[in-house]
Enzyme design. Structure first.
Site: not given
Ligand code: SAH
Length: 223
Positions: A72-73
């Protein structure tokens, strides 16, 4: 827990200075929980991605981790962790281990992290990384996370890191009734929203925290 991550400091694009830049950008984006920022500075994100793309590990972006999945970011990891920590949880369940990065961040903030992954290759890879960096309070399971982990329930908090159409009932059931907090991306009309719910004995309170973009929560397992 006292851990020494200095041996994973890296050089060039994986160095401490690129990590500091990332932390500054998270602060600029509104992340203010100092503990969350400190832990994100400490955990070497480049160890959770393949070496070929480790020079991008401290960019504020999602990255491929194989099998069409992504780590994930960082901003989303920080945001979800910050929301989760508002309930001061001790035992947390994560659905979607992926690279293991989110679980590693949580492991320095709570007592025990239970994490489930449906792709065996990713499950095995993340287990090796946890071992390599010495994180001993993460318990992994290769399984379909839609069913949760009833033997270890109830959980003070549950974090789902894949987009669900509906939050699986088993997860809500396995959440503590003492203000158990669940956070998950939820799809609606082709868009994904970050949703949190707080469960008590007699009610469930829901809140939306903005738009996100996660891979889908799927069913079954892949060996
Ligand atoms: N938390 C991860 C993000 C991984 S992306 C990280 O920090 O890297 C989402 C992950 O959820 C993928 O690895 C995907 O295989 C997994 N996933 C999707 N549906 C699942 C399910 N039903 N049970 C368990 N894992 C699931």
């Amino acid at each position: 827990m006292t851990l020494d991550f200095r041996k994973f400091s890296g050089s060039g694009m994986t160095s401490d200075s690129s990590r500091s830049k990332l932390i500054a950008s998270l602060e600029n984006e509104g992340i203010c929980n100092k503990k969350v920022l400190e832990v994100m500075r400490l955990i070497p994100r480049h160890i959770f991605v393949d070496e070929a793309i480790s020079n991008k590990a401290y960019d504020n972006t999602a990255l491929p981790i194989g099998k069409s999945q992504t780590i994930s970011h960082p901003l989303i990891v920080a945001k979800m962790t910050e929301i989760l920590m508002t309930s001061n949880p001790k035992r947390v369940l994560e659905i979607g281990t992926g690279s293991g990065y989110q679980a590693a961040i949580l492991s320095l903030l709570v007592d025990k992290v239970y994490t489930i992954e449906r792709i065996e290759l990713l499950h095995n890879k993340s287990k090796n990384v946890f071992k390599k960096i010495g994180l001993k309070n993460i318990y992994t399971k290769f399984s379909d996370g839609n069913n949760g982990w009833s033997q270890k329930s109830p959980f003070d908090a549950i974090i789902v890191t894949a987009g669900a159409i509906d939050i699986p009932k088993a997860l809500i059931d396995q959440l503590s009734v003492e203000s158990g907090l669940l956070i998950s991306p939820v799809e609606n009309n082709g868009k994904q929203y970050l949703k949190s719910i707080v469960k008590t004995n007699d009610r469930i309170d829901e809140k939306i925290h903005g738009i996100v973009n996660f891979v889908p929560l799927l069913s079954g397992v892949i060996s």
